[in-house]
Design a protein around this motif. Structure first.
Motif: not given
Length: 680
Positions: A300-307, A335-340, A352-354
């Motif tokens: 995983v280089k990045q992942y995206s969420l779309v509202t 665990l790959i990534d976590t956001q708070k 939104v690209v993380i």
């Protein structure tokens, strides 16, 4: 001439029902109903839920409710066009983009199967009429090429109202399907029909259920209504051996949804990977998760969420915190990534690209919501994508020009999935002064903006959010949070301005909605880093702001402003005419790295904050290499400050400790400063 035309039009409204190219319907709920296809310019018209239009056209007819229209009314009241999918009436102006101020905009005639429904004001009442030319038997149209042709699709008879209603309820190990009413119900797993459609045990592969209700009357076609019951599999029960990959990234890796948290209102987990930002997955906050399978193991280089669609108006459903995990055995998750407290934009269907840049490869991925907005205990997301996506063509649908001091924005939409994104257009940097004031941004000659309010430029700050602990008790501030040497790497990047989306008046309405003030009793700690390379003896610093409620401002740890209560905000006011203005002593700043720190405490009701720092006699730039303590020179004191960090974890005298750029303070930074002192 206009009066003659008007009288002609009024005379045209007296019609014979037998002459109509359709069978009228008295009411959309009263059977029988004759449903029709509409064609214009050789294309079929259907109801669209997209942002850009209420109707759209296609080159081929489709057997779904969006393409079915009926005609409701009579000769006296006129006829309105009703859509089966949206339960809306079509009328001039809203759907076709035309608005006619009078009823005399007649242009041309068409064949006797063409018609147009338009609005006419009659004694202040809006009525709808069918235009028909009695002299030649032709129907008259309004506007160039604004006509339809009618073709009957099917007739909905009274007997069809008794078709069975299908319901499904899922349990830990099985799914129960029930049907009420008359008619037949057929249940399928894949292409195989299940003998008993009313109860079925779930196995590892029983994921997609299709139920079809049928009813047949003598002499009429069989009418079918299909329901898709997509049931999540038991977690850990094993992946689907024959997945259907519905999304491909830019490198050609396919992804499918294995299962997801129990959906709400039919918004299933599969919608999170269906290439359509108009749909969305919805589940309760505690049960919102999606498990995906990749066609091959992938890093995983990045992942995206779309509202979700209408994100601004249903901000209560916005996701706030989450985690992404990977697995290769479908049992053990890493665990790959976590956001708070991630500042998701309150803009519908926006990608939104993380960035992640993980090197480990996984075949399965689990995305889990850990916190939502908290009001409805529910979360929505249109899409969840792994790595850079294989998007179609990006087309611009809106644009905000840049100015002398503010970035512009170009708003784009993907032609395939309807996801949107925003590209920044750099400020042009050219001021247009008139009588010493820029006519574009309002800045005076000789002034410089070090911090921009959100109406002038996109601006991010480091921030930490918390709630009130109890009545009258607020959480303590992080130790040293308002000093230059504080480590804020794990704080969130908050775009200014911030405001509660529920408010629609005053400057809060003008601010960009980028806060987690979804309810009351919040507080924020915010840090604005500034690097100053020159401070004149007559330099001035002016802090302009709007705030709700209490605000305390620090410069390099020194309190310079303390204001209780909210900034007055008359209805319709903006930042420009409502902000409070404070002068900050130039002695609070020094050469090198400075930090303007703001504490915001929102006690009840409204919630908003934005600010700018305007200066004269100040030059900004980069921190001087080797100047660890920010005094503008490289001396032995800088080495001492680094030793204090290494030996005592004391950052109090450190402005820029990381000299090597590796992200931390180590012995290598001491060596770098020594080399500068020695002239190397």
């Amino acid at each position: 001439m206009k009066k003659v035309l008007l009288l002609l039009i009024i005379s045209l409204i007296t019609l014979s029902t037998n002459a109509l190219p359709f069978v009228p319907t008295t009411h959309p709920s009263v059977k029988p109903i004759h449903w029709y296809y509409l064609k214009t310019g050789g294309r079929f018209v259907y109801a669209s839920q997209s942002e850009d239009a209420d109707i759209a056209v296609s080159t081929s007819s489709q057997s779904n409710d969006s393409y079915y229209w009926c005609f409701v009314g009579d000769n006296n009241s006129g006829y309105r066009i009703y859509n089966r999918a949206t339960n809306k009436y079509l009328y001039a102006g809203e759907f076709l983009g035309y608005y006619y101020e009078s009823a005399i905009d007649l242009v041309e005639t068409r064949d006797n199967n063409s018609f147009y429904i338009y609005a006419m004001f009659n004694s202040g009442t809006l009525k709808n009429y069918l235009c028909y030319n009695t002299s030649n038997g032709f129907y008259t149209t309004m506007g160039k090429d604004s006509y339809f042709t009618v073709t009957e699709a099917f007739v909905e008879e009274e007997s069809q109202s008794s078709m069975p209603d299908i319901n499904a309820e899922t349990f830990d190990d099985h799914c129960v399907v029930t049907a009420t009413g008359t008619g037949e119900v057929h249940l399928y797993i894949g292409n195989e029909e299940v003998e008993n459609p009313y109860s079925i045990m779930r196995t590892n592969k029983d994921q997609y259920f299709t139920a079809t209700a049928t009813n047949k009357d003598p002499g009429k076609e069989m009418v079918s209504v299909t329901y898709y019951l997509i049931v999540p599999k038991l977690e850990g029960s094993g992946p689907n051996p024959n997945p259907t990959f519905t999304r491909y990234d830019a490198n050609g890796v396919g992804y499918s949804v294995e299962y997801g948290g129990p959906e709400q209102y039919g918004c299933v987990a599969q919608f999170a990977l269906d290439n359509n930002a108009n749909s969305y997955f919805q589940a309760t906050t505690d049960n919102f998760y999606v498990v995906m399978q990749a066609s091959v193991p992938v890093a995983v280089k990045q992942y995206s969420l779309v509202t979700a669609i209408d994100a601004l108006y249903v901000y209560e459903y916005m996701i706030r915190s989450w985690k992404l995990e990977g697995s290769n055995d479908f049992q053990n998750w890493t665990l790959i990534d976590t956001q708070k407290d991630y500042p998701m934009p309150l803009v519908d269907m926006t990608e939104v690209v993380i960035p992640v840049n993980d090197t480990r490869k996984f075949r399965y991925f689990k995305f889990t919501c850990t916190e939502g907005a908290g009001i409805y205990n529910s979360v929505r997301l249109s899409e969840i994508w792994i790595n850079e996506q294989n998007h179609g063509q990006w087309t611009q649908f809106d644009f905000k020009s840049s100015t002398c001091g503010a970035e512009g924005e170009r708003y784009l939409k993907c032609s395939e999935c309807n996801a949107k994104k925003t590209e920044l257009v750099p400020a042009d940097g050219t001021h247009w002064f008139s009588d010493g004031v820029c006519t574009k941004c309002g800045i005076k000659e000789g002034e410089t903006r070090l911090i921009y309010n959100s109406q002038r430029a996109t601006h991010f700050v480091k921030a930490k959010h918390a709630y009130r602990q109890s009545n009258g008790t607020w959480p303590s501030a992080p130790q040293g949070w308002n000093t230059p040497g504080f480590n804020d790497n794990d704080w969130l990047n908050l775009p200014l301005g911030t405001a509660n989306p529920g408010h629609t008046d005053g400057p809060r309405y003008q601010l960009r909605y980028n806060s987690f003030w979804y309810d009351e009793y919040n507080c924020y700690w915010m840090r604005f880093p500034l690097i100053l390379t020159e401070i004149a003896s007559n330099a001035t610093f002016t802090f302009n702001c709007v705030h709700d409620d209490n605000m305390v401002v620090y410069v390099n740890g020194q309190e310079v402003i303390n204001k209780e209560g909210w900034c007055e905000t008359p209805y319709g006011s903006t930042f420009a005419n409502t902000h409070e203005s404070y002068s900050i002593p130039a002695s609070a700043f020094h050469l090198g790295k400075n930090v303007v720190a703001v504490y915001m405490q929102q006690n009840w009701g409204g919630a908003f904050f934005d600010c700018e720092l305007v200066t004269t006699g100040v030059t900004t730039g980069d921190v001087i290499p080797g100047d660890v303590n920010g005094d503008g020179n490289v001396t032995a004191a800088d080495v001492t400050a680094l030793y204090d960090v290494l030996l005592n974890n004391d950052y109090s005298n450190v402005v820029n400790g990381d000299q090597t750029g590796d992200g931390e303070v180590t012995a290598a930074d001491v060596t770098a400063v020594f080399n500068i002192l020695l002239g190397n």
